[in-house]
Design a protein around this motif. Sequence first.
Motif, PDB file in Angstrom:
ATOM      1  N   GLY A 182       0.789  -1.228   0.000  1.00 53.59           N
ATOM      2  CA  GLY A 182       0.000   0.000   0.000  1.00 53.59           C
ATOM      3  C   GLY A 182       0.817   1.272   0.000  1.00 53.59           C
ATOM      4  O   GLY A 182       0.278   2.357   0.192  1.00 53.59           O
ATOM      5  N   ALA A 183       2.114   1.173  -0.224  1.00 55.43           N
ATOM      6  CA  ALA A 183       2.963   2.360  -0.205  1.00 55.43           C
ATOM      7  C   ALA A 183       2.865   3.135  -1.521  1.00 55.43           C
ATOM      8  O   ALA A 183       2.904   2.543  -2.588  1.00 55.43           O
ATOM      9  N   PRO A 184       2.779   4.468  -1.425  1.00 59.09           N
ATOM     10  CA  PRO A 184       2.934   5.272  -2.637  1.00 59.09           C
ATOM     11  C   PRO A 184       4.418   5.219  -3.010  1.00 59.09           C
ATOM     12  O   PRO A 184       5.279   5.263  -2.139  1.00 59.09           O
ATOM     13  N   VAL A 185       4.717   5.108  -4.296  1.00 60.80           N
ATOM     14  CA  VAL A 185       6.096   4.900  -4.736  1.00 60.80           C
ATOM     15  C   VAL A 185       6.583   6.051  -5.606  1.00 60.80           C
ATOM     16  O   VAL A 185       5.883   6.526  -6.495  1.00 60.80           O
ATOM     17  N   ILE A 186       7.806   6.467  -5.306  1.00 64.91           N
ATOM     18  CA  ILE A 186       8.556   7.407  -6.144  1.00 64.91           C
ATOM     19  C   ILE A 186       9.794   6.632  -6.559  1.00 64.91           C
ATOM     20  O   ILE A 186      10.559   6.183  -5.705  1.00 64.91           O
ATOM     21  N   ALA A 187       9.972   6.437  -7.866  1.00 69.38           N
ATOM     22  CA  ALA A 187      11.031   5.541  -8.320  1.00 69.38           C
ATOM     23  C   ALA A 187      11.788   6.107  -9.513  1.00 69.38           C
ATOM     24  O   ALA A 187      11.365   7.078 -10.144  1.00 69.38           O
ATOM     25  N   SER A 188      12.871   5.442  -9.808  1.00 68.53           N
ATOM     26  CA  SER A 188      13.716   5.773 -10.943  1.00 68.53           C
ATOM     27  C   SER A 188      12.952   5.597 -12.248  1.00 68.53           C
ATOM     28  O   SER A 188      12.142   4.683 -12.386  1.00 68.53           O
ATOM     29  N   ASN A 189      13.260   6.458 -13.194  1.00 64.44           N
ATOM     30  CA  ASN A 189      12.624   6.340 -14.507  1.00 64.44           C
ATOM     31  C   ASN A 189      13.535   5.608 -15.495  1.00 64.44           C
ATOM     32  O   ASN A 189      13.458   5.819 -16.686  1.00 64.44           O
TER      33      ASN A 189
ATOM     34  N   THR B  59      15.534   1.818 -16.720  1.00 57.56           N
ATOM     35  CA  THR B  59      15.444   0.373 -16.900  1.00 57.56           C
ATOM     36  C   THR B  59      14.019  -0.141 -16.787  1.00 57.56           C
ATOM     37  O   THR B  59      13.070   0.560 -17.112  1.00 57.56           O
ATOM     38  N   ALA B  60      13.875  -1.362 -16.330  1.00 51.67           N
ATOM     39  CA  ALA B  60      12.558  -1.995 -16.277  1.00 51.67           C
ATOM     40  C   ALA B  60      11.632  -1.349 -15.259  1.00 51.67           C
ATOM     41  O   ALA B  60      10.418  -1.497 -15.359  1.00 51.67           O
ATOM     42  N   VAL B  61      12.182  -0.619 -14.308  1.00 53.78           N
ATOM     43  CA  VAL B  61      11.339   0.015 -13.279  1.00 53.78           C
ATOM     44  C   VAL B  61      10.269   0.886 -13.914  1.00 53.78           C
ATOM     45  O   VAL B  61       9.109   0.845 -13.516  1.00 53.78           O
ATOM     46  N   GLN B  62      10.654   1.661 -14.927  1.00 54.49           N
ATOM     47  CA  GLN B  62       9.662   2.539 -15.548  1.00 54.49           C
ATOM     48  C   GLN B  62       8.581   1.747 -16.277  1.00 54.49           C
ATOM     49  O   GLN B  62       7.423   2.170 -16.318  1.00 54.49           O
ATOM     50  N   GLU B  63       8.909   0.582 -16.809  1.00 57.92           N
ATOM     51  CA  GLU B  63       7.902  -0.242 -17.470  1.00 57.92           C
ATOM     52  C   GLU B  63       6.971  -0.891 -16.454  1.00 57.92           C
ATOM     53  O   GLU B  63       5.763  -0.960 -16.672  1.00 57.92           O
ATOM     54  N   VAL B  64       7.532  -1.357 -15.354  1.00 55.42           N
ATOM     55  CA  VAL B  64       6.745  -2.041 -14.337  1.00 55.42           C
ATOM     56  C   VAL B  64       5.808  -1.078 -13.613  1.00 55.42           C
ATOM     57  O   VAL B  64       4.681  -1.429 -13.286  1.00 55.42           O
ATOM     58  N   LEU B  65       6.261   0.150 -13.382  1.00 55.81           N
ATOM     59  CA  LEU B  65       5.507   1.088 -12.554  1.00 55.81           C
ATOM     60  C   LEU B  65       4.820   2.218 -13.320  1.00 55.81           C
ATOM     61  O   LEU B  65       4.114   3.017 -12.713  1.00 55.81           O
ATOM     62  N   ALA B  66       5.012   2.289 -14.634  1.00 58.07           N
ATOM     63  CA  ALA B  66       4.460   3.395 -15.416  1.00 58.07           C
ATOM     64  C   ALA B  66       2.964   3.539 -15.185  1.00 58.07           C
ATOM     65  O   ALA B  66       2.209   2.584 -15.304  1.00 58.07           O
ATOM     66  N   GLY B  67       2.549   4.735 -14.816  1.00 57.31           N
ATOM     67  CA  GLY B  67       1.147   5.014 -14.580  1.00 57.31           C
ATOM     68  C   GLY B  67       0.706   4.777 -13.150  1.00 57.31           C
ATOM     69  O   GLY B  67      -0.404   5.131 -12.778  1.00 57.31           O
ATOM     70  N   ALA B  68       1.572   4.152 -12.341  1.00 55.47           N
ATOM     71  CA  ALA B  68       1.185   3.831 -10.968  1.00 55.47           C
ATOM     72  C   ALA B  68       2.104   4.467  -9.935  1.00 55.47           C
ATOM     73  O   ALA B  68       1.810   4.426  -8.752  1.00 55.47           O
TER      74      ALA B  68
ATOM     75  N   SER C  89      -5.395   5.928  -2.332  1.00 56.78           N
ATOM     76  CA  SER C  89      -4.058   5.853  -2.923  1.00 56.78           C
ATOM     77  C   SER C  89      -3.372   4.549  -2.536  1.00 56.78           C
ATOM     78  O   SER C  89      -2.751   3.886  -3.373  1.00 56.78           O
ATOM     79  N   ARG C  90      -3.488   4.168  -1.274  1.00 58.64           N
ATOM     80  CA  ARG C  90      -2.898   2.902  -0.829  1.00 58.64           C
ATOM     81  C   ARG C  90      -3.568   1.722  -1.541  1.00 58.64           C
ATOM     82  O   ARG C  90      -2.908   0.781  -1.965  1.00 58.64           O
ATOM     83  N   ARG C  91      -4.867   1.784  -1.707  1.00 62.71           N
ATOM     84  CA  ARG C  91      -5.601   0.723  -2.389  1.00 62.71           C
ATOM     85  C   ARG C  91      -5.164   0.621  -3.857  1.00 62.71           C
ATOM     86  O   ARG C  91      -4.992  -0.470  -4.390  1.00 62.71           O
ATOM     87  N   GLN C  92      -4.951   1.767  -4.517  1.00 60.37           N
ATOM     88  CA  GLN C  92      -4.498   1.763  -5.911  1.00 60.37           C
ATOM     89  C   GLN C  92      -3.120   1.121  -6.038  1.00 60.37           C
ATOM     90  O   GLN C  92      -2.848   0.394  -7.001  1.00 60.37           O
ATOM     91  N   SER C  93      -2.247   1.393  -5.078  1.00 52.18           N
ATOM     92  CA  SER C  93      -0.924   0.764  -5.098  1.00 52.18           C
ATOM     93  C   SER C  93      -1.050  -0.747  -5.007  1.00 52.18           C
ATOM     94  O   SER C  93      -0.403  -1.490  -5.754  1.00 52.18           O
ATOM     95  N   VAL C  94      -1.880  -1.213  -4.093  1.00 55.94           N
ATOM     96  CA  VAL C  94      -2.081  -2.656  -3.921  1.00 55.94           C
ATOM     97  C   VAL C  94      -2.673  -3.265  -5.190  1.00 55.94           C
ATOM     98  O   VAL C  94      -2.224  -4.326  -5.662  1.00 55.94           O
ATOM     99  N   GLU C  95      -3.650  -2.594  -5.771  1.00 60.78           N
ATOM    100  CA  GLU C  95      -4.269  -3.103  -7.000  1.00 60.78           C
ATOM    101  C   GLU C  95      -3.255  -3.200  -8.132  1.00 60.78           C
ATOM    102  O   GLU C  95      -3.258  -4.167  -8.893  1.00 60.78           O
ATOM    103  N   TRP C  96      -2.374  -2.208  -8.243  1.00 58.57           N
ATOM    104  CA  TRP C  96      -1.347  -2.244  -9.284  1.00 58.57           C
ATOM    105  C   TRP C  96      -0.422  -3.437  -9.057  1.00 58.57           C
ATOM    106  O   TRP C  96      -0.128  -4.195  -9.984  1.00 58.57           O
TER     107      TRP C  96
END
Length: 153
Positions: free
Chosen positions: A75-82, A84-93, A121-128
Amino acid sequence: LQRFPQAQLLIAGGKSVDTATLWETASHYAREGVVFAGFIPDTEFVALASQCSAFLFPSLYEGFGLPPLEAMACGAPVIASNRTAVQEVLAGAATLIDPEDAEAWAVAGEAALTTPVSSASRRQSVEWANRFSWDRAASEYAALYQLAVEDSA
């Protein structure tokens, strides 16, 4: 952290090509409100990620990006690197930032500290995060393998 004395920055990890240099550099910047935790066991990770204002992941290289996805599963909101694969895995979330842009990280961190994390927001993270599973990966790999075998026959 100077503007947010109640906040803590927890720096975790320990599996790095050059862990000694990482910790030496990090300890140089140590000050009140910064905790250097090293490796965090899964049970503690779940407790921390489910309560954090944001999970920051400024990685320069990742094969897939499991840590931010695991944080989202908590349920954590994430701020991540844009990168490698991180941007593909997390894009939009997640909020994606150049890992070498310190100012952008400071701005995103401040926004995370000044904006309360909603249950939605926490629920959206979990759903993603629920979009990804080992069972699904195995099933899709098996289907791809089957297709390759059929095509070669």
